[in-house]
Design an enzyme around this catalytic site. Structure first.
Site, short mmCIF file in Angstrom:
data_model
loop_
_atom_site.label_atom_id
_atom_site.label_comp_id
_atom_site.label_asym_id
_atom_site.label_seq_id
_atom_site.Cartn_x
_atom_site.Cartn_y
_atom_site.Cartn_z
N ASP A 184 0.83 -1.19 0.00
CA ASP A 184 0.00 0.00 0.00
C ASP A 184 0.87 1.25 0.00
O ASP A 184 2.02 1.22 0.40
CB ASP A 184 -0.89 0.02 1.25
CG ASP A 184 -2.13 -0.83 1.05
OD1 ASP A 184 -2.30 -1.37 -0.05
OD2 ASP A 184 -2.91 -0.95 2.02
N TYR A 186 -3.96 -10.45 4.19
CA TYR A 186 -4.26 -9.05 4.51
C TYR A 186 -3.85 -8.80 5.96
O TYR A 186 -4.53 -9.23 6.89
CB TYR A 186 -5.75 -8.77 4.31
CG TYR A 186 -6.18 -8.80 2.85
CD1 TYR A 186 -5.81 -7.77 1.98
CD2 TYR A 186 -6.92 -9.86 2.35
CE1 TYR A 186 -6.20 -7.80 0.65
CE2 TYR A 186 -7.31 -9.89 1.01
CZ TYR A 186 -6.94 -8.86 0.17
OH TYR A 186 -7.33 -8.88 -1.14
#
Ligand SMILES: [Zn+2]
Ligand SMILES: [Zn+2]
Length: 477
Positions: A302, A440
């Site tokens: 990210d 995740y």
């Protein structure tokens, strides 16, 4: 959460494949094509009745369609009567000649005329039925190729020739019926001729059958020449030392990258001024005078996640480079100086297209450090015990809400390999975790409203808010 999954969109169809359709096989121009010729016995011409509807007629005489094939004198005489050019006469004549190409054909013609005086009074058609005088254009095409490639740095070339299908069919029919066994077909022969012309005009080039620096496509109908500069690939690893840097260039949301007069991006066309792609890619692009870059990472992180340790493997693709050689170390130093505190690159080496798929398809375990805030923290020992209990568990992760707009909503299982270095500081907690590719990790902590089970939130029975996440290592390469 990290999006450490192979990108959903597959690699674009490989243009190389398309070129193979036009590519010719064999480039044995330096050899005498008749060296290994075996003369076949002439067939009884009565065996097959052959007529293709064309009726070549000159001086009132009808061509003898029943003549035996080349290299018999009658076969060569027949080829001359139907208007075969010198180049094609050499190619299908099946005779050894002192010289090759059109000059070789001319000597075969001279011999035939000496044998058969009548042949010289024969008015030959102007258009060669085997090539439609294509060989007359070789010089012109060679000229176009040298014009278009003169400014480029090139080592290897591949030629692709597109010949109209009906000409190919007509030529094949005449050649197999009247030409010598083993005659080189039109397309390959034409390609040889162009190649010989280019070789005599340009230094330091090599013709290859795959992975050329330059693809040259010749359309024989329009005589158009297209030069396709093949990309250059460079492999390396990057560390992302700062947050707020996306991996790939991110167009401005307001103007969608059009840039001009956009206030939101001050005319840059970019949502974020920096990206890993451009911090690395631009110095390489300038060094190789390339048009653009593509960035192929082994997964991504990210925008707010750092990537430390040995860094993330990637392949940088330079599109349409006008030069293909540079000192990699020099550019690595320039990138690292220019992007200090943002990114750092290492292990750079020349690569190729197949490494792009290897890098994109590699699914490796990753190690992370994560820090989060907790409301009303319990005893330190209780925190450590609860988080440790997640070491070795298999998580069930429902696609996180924030990526659900671009990923199918599904449940997946991912293993937490190990958890250690748990550190409690007031209401902030930090730990290291190694887990399977595609986990995740932020969700492992905050649970995404119960979509990840179990989670740090569920074992501590308290809301947890992620402060930061770092990739510590990618266990690959
Ligand atoms: Zn011809
Ligand atoms: Zn904009």
């Amino acid at each position: 959460m990290t999006r450490d999954e192979p990108e959903a969109d597959a690699t674009a169809p490989d243009a190389e494949d398309e070129w193979q359709l036009y590519a010719t096989a064999g480039y044995a121009a330096a050899e005498n094509p008749w060296d290994d010729l075996v003369v076949v016995e002439e067939k009884d011409s009565k065996e097959e009745e052959w007529f293709d509807g064309d009726d070549f007629e000159s001086n009132g005489q009808t061509v003898d369609w029943d003549s035996p094939p080349c290299p018999s004198p009658l076969g060569i005489a027949h080829m001359i009567r139907i208007g075969t050019c010198d180049h094609c006469l050499h190619r299908v004549g099946g005779r050894r000649t002192e010289v090759l190409g059109a000059d070789g054909g001319a000597s075969l013609r001279a011999e035939a005329l000496a044998r058969d005086k009548e042949l010289s009074s024969f008015e030959v058609p102007e258009l060669c039925p085997l090539c439609e005088n294509l060989f007359e254009d070789v010089d012109n095409i060679v000229e176009r190729i040298t014009e278009q490639t003169g400014e480029l740095d090139h080592g290897s070339l591949q030629i692709g020739v597109h010949v109209p299908k009906d000409l190919i069919q007509d030529e094949d029919r005449i050649r197999t019926r009247h030409g010598a066994t083993g005659s080189r077909p039109l397309k390959a022969s034409f390609s040889d001729a162009v190649q010989a012309g280019v070789t005599s005009r340009m230094d330091g080039i090599e013709f290859v059958k795959e992975r050329p620096d330059l693809m040259i496509l010749i359309d024989c109908l329009t005589l158009r020449v297209d030069v396709d500069i093949r990309p250059v690939f460079i492999y390396g690893r990057y560390r992302k030392l700062g947050r707020g840097i996306p991996q790939t260039r991110w167009p401005c949301r307001a103007c969608r990258g059009r840039a001009e007069g956009c206030e939101a991006c001050s005319g840059t066309g970019l949502q974020y001024p920096d990206s890993v792609q451009d911090l690395i890619g631009e110095p390489f692009r300038l060094a190789l005078s390339a048009d653009d870059t593509s960035f192929h990472g082994m997964g991504r992180e990210d925008i707010d996640v750092r990537c430390l340790g040995r860094g993330r493997p990637f392949v940088l693709e330079l599109k349409r480079p006008h030069t293909r050689r540079t000192d990699l170390d020099e550019i690595v130093a320039a990138v690292n100086a220019n992007a200090a505190e943002k990114i750092e690159i290492s292990d750079m080496r020349w690569s190729n297209r197949s490494e792009v798929s290897r890098v994109k398809e590699t699914r490796s375990e990753k190690s992370y450090s994560i820090r989060f805030r907790i409301e009303d923290p319990p005893e330190e020992s209780a925190i450590i015990e609860s988080i440790s209990s997640l070491s070795g568990v298999t998580l069930e992760q429902q696609t996180p809400k924030r990526v659900s707009h671009r990923r199918a909503d599904k449940k997946r299982k991912r293993k937490v390999v190990s958890i250690d270095n748990i550190l409690v500081e007031g209401n902030e907690v930090q730990f290291s975790v190694r887990c399977e590719a595609g986990t995740y990790v932020k969700e492992l902590v905050h649970s995404d409203e119960g979509r990840t089970v179990p989670s740090v939130t569920s074992v501590l029975e308290r809301a947890c808010e992620v402060i930061w996440l770092d990739v510590e290592d990618i266990h690959a390469d």
